[in-house]
Design a protein around this motif. Structure first.
Motif, PDB file in Angstrom:
ATOM      1  N   ASN A 181       0.823  -1.219   0.000  1.00  0.00           N
ATOM      2  CA  ASN A 181       0.000   0.000   0.000  1.00  0.00           C
ATOM      3  C   ASN A 181       0.853   1.263   0.000  1.00  0.00           C
ATOM      4  OD1 ASN A 181      -3.015  -0.659   0.064  1.00  0.00           O
ATOM      5  ND2 ASN A 181      -2.108  -2.163   1.441  1.00  0.00           N
ATOM      6  N   MET A 182       2.060   1.176   0.538  1.00  0.00           N
ATOM      7  CA  MET A 182       3.028   2.276   0.377  1.00  0.00           C
ATOM      8  C   MET A 182       3.407   2.394  -1.103  1.00  0.00           C
ATOM      9  SD  MET A 182       5.439   1.631   3.683  1.00  0.00           S
ATOM     10  CE  MET A 182       4.791   1.751   5.345  1.00  0.00           C
ATOM     11  N   ILE A 242      -6.370   9.229  -7.907  1.00  0.00           N
ATOM     12  CA  ILE A 242      -6.112   7.804  -8.103  1.00  0.00           C
ATOM     13  C   ILE A 242      -7.214   7.075  -7.341  1.00  0.00           C
ATOM     14  CG2 ILE A 242      -4.449   5.929  -7.782  1.00  0.00           C
ATOM     15  CD1 ILE A 242      -3.312   8.243  -9.491  1.00  0.00           C
ATOM     16  N   ILE A 265      -2.028  16.655  -0.968  1.00  0.00           N
ATOM     17  CA  ILE A 265      -2.538  15.384  -1.480  1.00  0.00           C
ATOM     18  C   ILE A 265      -3.293  14.701  -0.346  1.00  0.00           C
ATOM     19  CG2 ILE A 265      -1.938  13.155  -2.518  1.00  0.00           C
ATOM     20  CD1 ILE A 265       0.837  14.725  -3.177  1.00  0.00           C
ATOM     21  N   MET A 323      -6.029  13.550  -5.048  1.00  0.00           N
ATOM     22  CA  MET A 323      -6.317  12.595  -3.970  1.00  0.00           C
ATOM     23  C   MET A 323      -6.029  11.178  -4.414  1.00  0.00           C
ATOM     24  SD  MET A 323      -9.506  13.971  -1.699  1.00  0.00           S
ATOM     25  CE  MET A 323      -9.136  12.875  -0.326  1.00  0.00           C
ATOM     26  N   ASN A 324      -6.070  10.290  -3.455  1.00  0.00           N
ATOM     27  CA  ASN A 324      -5.760   8.893  -3.688  1.00  0.00           C
ATOM     28  C   ASN A 324      -6.718   8.068  -2.828  1.00  0.00           C
ATOM     29  OD1 ASN A 324      -4.481   6.318  -3.727  1.00  0.00           O
ATOM     30  ND2 ASN A 324      -2.557   7.317  -4.271  1.00  0.00           N
ATOM     31  N   ALA A 327      -0.659   3.767   5.328  1.00  0.00           N
ATOM     32  CA  ALA A 327       0.438   3.217   4.520  1.00  0.00           C
ATOM     33  C   ALA A 327       0.516   3.956   3.180  1.00  0.00           C
ATOM     34  CB  ALA A 327       0.248   1.721   4.296  1.00  0.00           C
ATOM     35  N   VAL A 328      -0.633   4.216   2.578  1.00  0.00           N
ATOM     36  CA  VAL A 328      -0.669   4.930   1.296  1.00  0.00           C
ATOM     37  C   VAL A 328      -0.089   6.339   1.483  1.00  0.00           C
ATOM     38  CG1 VAL A 328      -2.199   5.863  -0.488  1.00  0.00           C
ATOM     39  CG2 VAL A 328      -2.619   3.576   0.422  1.00  0.00           C
ATOM     40  N   THR A 371       1.996   7.241   3.744  1.00  0.00           N
ATOM     41  CA  THR A 371       3.443   7.082   3.961  1.00  0.00           C
ATOM     42  C   THR A 371       4.171   7.042   2.623  1.00  0.00           C
ATOM     43  OG1 THR A 371       3.082   5.868   6.018  1.00  0.00           O
ATOM     44  CG2 THR A 371       5.226   5.575   4.955  1.00  0.00           C
ATOM     45  N   GLY A 372       3.633   6.240   1.697  1.00  0.00           N
ATOM     46  CA  GLY A 372       4.247   6.144   0.372  1.00  0.00           C
ATOM     47  C   GLY A 372       4.301   7.489  -0.327  1.00  0.00           C
ATOM     48  N   ILE A 373       3.213   8.242  -0.247  1.00  0.00           N
ATOM     49  CA  ILE A 373       3.165   9.554  -0.914  1.00  0.00           C
ATOM     50  C   ILE A 373       4.155  10.518  -0.267  1.00  0.00           C
ATOM     51  CG2 ILE A 373       1.708  11.563  -1.428  1.00  0.00           C
ATOM     52  CD1 ILE A 373      -0.715   9.596  -1.337  1.00  0.00           C
ATOM     53  N   ARG A 433       6.727  10.019   1.650  1.00  0.00           N
ATOM     54  CA  ARG A 433       8.157   9.679   1.563  1.00  0.00           C
ATOM     55  C   ARG A 433       8.765  10.086   0.225  1.00  0.00           C
ATOM     56  NH1 ARG A 433      11.124   6.895   5.821  1.00  0.00           N
ATOM     57  NH2 ARG A 433       9.624   6.841   7.528  1.00  0.00           N
ATOM     58  N   VAL A 434       7.964   9.996  -0.864  1.00  0.00           N
ATOM     59  CA  VAL A 434       8.542  10.393  -2.159  1.00  0.00           C
ATOM     60  C   VAL A 434       8.315  11.872  -2.467  1.00  0.00           C
ATOM     61  CG1 VAL A 434       8.546   8.083  -3.170  1.00  0.00           C
ATOM     62  CG2 VAL A 434       6.550   9.563  -3.514  1.00  0.00           C
ATOM     63  N   LEU A 435       7.363  12.492  -1.785  1.00  0.00           N
ATOM     64  CA  LEU A 435       7.121  13.930  -1.975  1.00  0.00           C
ATOM     65  C   LEU A 435       7.123  14.628  -0.608  1.00  0.00           C
ATOM     66  CD1 LEU A 435       4.182  13.781  -4.596  1.00  0.00           C
ATOM     67  CD2 LEU A 435       6.587  14.228  -5.081  1.00  0.00           C
ATOM     68  N   LYS A 443       5.393  18.062   0.154  1.00  0.00           N
ATOM     69  CA  LYS A 443       3.953  18.264  -0.007  1.00  0.00           C
ATOM     70  C   LYS A 443       3.226  18.066   1.330  1.00  0.00           C
ATOM     71  CE  LYS A 443       4.344  18.674  -4.503  1.00  0.00           C
ATOM     72  NZ  LYS A 443       3.912  19.813  -5.301  1.00  0.00           N
ATOM     73  N   GLU A 492       5.438   9.515  10.905  1.00  0.00           N
ATOM     74  CA  GLU A 492       5.240   9.957   9.514  1.00  0.00           C
ATOM     75  C   GLU A 492       4.640  11.360   9.553  1.00  0.00           C
ATOM     76  OE1 GLU A 492       6.326   8.445   6.893  1.00  0.00           O
ATOM     77  OE2 GLU A 492       6.772   6.463   7.728  1.00  0.00           O
TER      78      GLU A 492
END
Lengths: 357, 272
Positions: free
Chosen positions: A64-65, A211, B71, B90-91, B100-101, B103-105, B107-109, B112, B139
């Motif tokens: 999910n990350m 998304i 985001i 949005m996601n 978790a989602v 976190t992914g966003i 960490r790469v941005l 933001k 986070e």
């Protein structure tokens, strides 16, 4: 530029290839026999390229990350082994539905259940037929050497972005753990440009990017499915890859992928030494499957034997490809056992050659 | 409530009057839709707190002028369609995985602003692991946690936050804490973690509480800019449809039952 060769373990070579592919982020969780990917990246990646490497609390969190980070358009990956891949299937379904590019790696071990930490190929059907819920496909590359573990990282990212689809490297614990000489690719810069569809913050010059994977209207969801299916047909038409080894004059064909395809080459040599013409058909993409190529061979040979480290999963695709033209036998080992070239040759003699003579 | 509703004819006349000679001019408008809130009908039930909570987030984004840098992550539950109402990228996460989602966003941005918007089932049942670990890693995003003590979207089942004795479709005799466990005060729980910076409980049942909730959301975005760690703003709210009450009754019930169990106020305040 001088070519860079190194002697490397499969998992570490794959991790090195990820850094050199300009991967922006890796999210993973320890599981044998793939933990070296996470370990290698934890040591080197951040310092060398600034890549994000994060050990998640579970494979569910990892995937999910990946979903979140891939939604920004960045180059993102994860890796795991069989039980961990099972946990990721829900997330992969969302990634496929949301049409997000990313790279997945399954260093397969024997199952079911906790199974074993020895190599296996029993996640074939999970990998190539969907795996999670709903109709979706993951482009699946099956390396048979450590060199291909390296090459398929860069190629996998290319395919992922070309089709906005997850790409899976389906390998196994033996390839992950063994050392071979590899030619490493040159370092590619990390991704700086934004994708037009990426969820990165809505600037005034564009509509917002969302998304999502939900439609409460069935007609809209059907259209969405049809769009995905149309994409899969294009992938099937353009991206099917296979290797034909000594198939031109062969009377019998061994069909195998990954590690087992290499063992089958040795078995074919044993057969040729005895004057029996045996070739090896190796699918490189197991989705899309090289049905047409295998079907064509069926016209020229006497019979096939599929060899797998499972109870006969790819066998279903071989049967679909050969479509009854010639007999197909199966030889498989399970639970982490690896077939030997001699075993394969004997089974070929016993099951196919003996029957047909 | 005996408020007279306008007939279609009166409604049309009113619109015409506004068009012909508007009494609402830029100078005298005191309340309007904020830009980041999309001009559309919401699917939420009448009297539900989600609409107010959405608006507060939109107002804060506009006041801080961070639309282009924000985001959001929507959950699964009643607010699964939150992305239809906020004019930002949005996601939509899988059930429980918003942290978790996010976190992914993030960490790469990292530059933001990232927030999740999650209900009690999503955050405190299926998403417990992701919530706790994201907070434990500190986070750097905001979690907006909507607690109405029930599963709304699926039709009123017992949530981890359902009060003792509270009836739901899966606790028809009332929640029996012996067999069903006690309500999970996850906000107090995550406040214990070193990764969290600001943890507070608010409500949107009254104008004063609405203002406090908005201030908490705004502070959280400001802390995010300073990379302070995870902020969590719980919003205790109602669910008139699944509580089987009208909106006024549900707010009264919230005050009499929810707020004594889930007391409002800061649970973890920044030390400096």
């Amino acid at each position: 530029m001088k070519k860079e060769f190194r002697l490397m373990k499969g998992n570490e070579a794959l991790a090195e290839a990820a850094i050199r592919a300009g991967c922006d982020a890796y999210f993973g969780y320890p599981i044998t026999p793939q933990s070296e990917v996470l370990e290698y990246l934890s040591g080197e990646a951040a310092k060398r390229t600034g890549m994000v490497v994060l050990q998640a609390e579970s494979e569910i969190a990892s995937i999910n990350m990946v979903y979140g980070a891939a939604g920004t358009g960045k180059r993102v990956m994860t890796s795991s082994s069989s039980p961990g891949m099972s946990l990721m299937q829900e997330g992969i379904s969302y990634i496929a539905c949301g049409e997000l590019p990313c790279l997945l790696v399954n260093v397969q071990r024997g199952g079911p259940g906790l199974g074993t930490i020895q190599p296996g190929q029993a996640d074939y059907l999970q990998a190539v037929k969907g795996g999670g819920h709903g109709d979706y496909k993951v482009i699946t590359l099956a390396p048979s050497t450590v060199q291909e573990m390296v090459d398929f990282v860069g190629e996998g990212f290319e395919l992922a972005y070309k089709y906005r689809n997850p790409v899976l490297i389906l390998t196994d614990g033996a390839l992950g753990q063994m050392m071979e000489k590899v030619l490493l690719p040159e370092l590619r810069p990390r991704k700086t440009e934004f994708e037009p569809w990426g969820s990165t913050g809505k600037t005034p010059d564009r509509e917002r990017n969302v998304i999502y994977t939900l439609s409460l209207q069935p007609d809209v969801m059907e259209q969405w499915n049809q769009r995905l299916q149309a994409k899969y047909r294009i992938i099937e038409e353009n991206e099917t890859r296979c290797e034909l080894i000594d198939c031109e004059d062969a009377d019998y064909i061994l069909v195998a992928y990954g590690l087992v395809a290499r063992i089958c080459q040795k078995a074919a040599h044993i057969a040729r030494d005895k004057g029996i013409k045996v070739g090896v058909f190796r699918p490189i993409t197991v989705y899309p499957y090289p049905y047409a190529e295998l079907n064509k061979i069926a016209d020229k040979v006497k019979g096939f034997m599929t060899v797998e480290m499972n109870a006969g999963q790819m066998l279903e695709d071989v049967r679909l490809a050969v479509n009854g033209k010639k007999p197909i036998e199966f030889y498989g080992r399970q639970g982490g056992m690896i077939p030997s070239p001699e075993d394969i040759f004997h089974k070929l003699e016993e099951k196919i050659i003996g029957e047909l003579v | 409530m005996n408020e007279k509703t306008m007939t279609a004819e009166e409604d049309l006349r009113f619109e015409q009057m506004l068009a012909e000679e508007s009494v609402c001019t830029k100078e005298n408008i005191v309340f309007d839709r904020t830009d980041t809130l999309i001009d559309t009908n919401m699917h939420y039930c009448p009297g539900c707190g989600h609409g107010v909570a959405h608006r507060l987030i939109a107002e804060v984004i506009d006041e801080l002028d961070i639309q282009k840098d924000t985001i959001g992550v929507a959950p699964v539950g009643c607010s699964v369609l939150a992305y239809n109402y906020l004019n930002i990228d949005m996601n939509g996460a899988a059930h429980g995985r918003a942290a978790a989602v996010a976190t992914g966003i993030k960490r790469v941005l990292p530059e933001k602003y990232v927030f999740t918007y999650q209900g009690d089932g999503d955050l405190a049942a299926i998403g417990t692991g992701e919530t706790i670990h994201a907070c434990n890693r500190g986070e750097n995003f905001l979690i907006v946690f909507i607690n109405n003590g029930i599963y709304g979207m699926t039709g009123g089942q017992m949530a981890p936050t359902t009060l003792p004795g509270m009836k739901s479709t899966t606790s028809p005799e009332g929640r029996d804490i012996v067999t069903m466990g006690s309500p999970l005060k996850i906000t107090e729980l995550i406040a214990q973690l070193p990764g969290t910076y600001y943890v507070t409980r608010t409500a949107v049942n009254s104008p004063v509480n609405v203002r406090k909730a908005k201030a908490a959301i705004k502070k959280s975005f400001e802390y995010q800019k300073l990379n302070k760690g995870t902020c969590l703003v719980e919003i205790v709210t109602n669910c008139p449809s699944n509580w089987k009450m009208n909106p006024v009754e549900s707010n009264k019930w919230l005050e009499d039952n929810m707020l004594p169990f889930y007391p409002l106020g800061d649970i973890k305040k920044p030390s400096n």
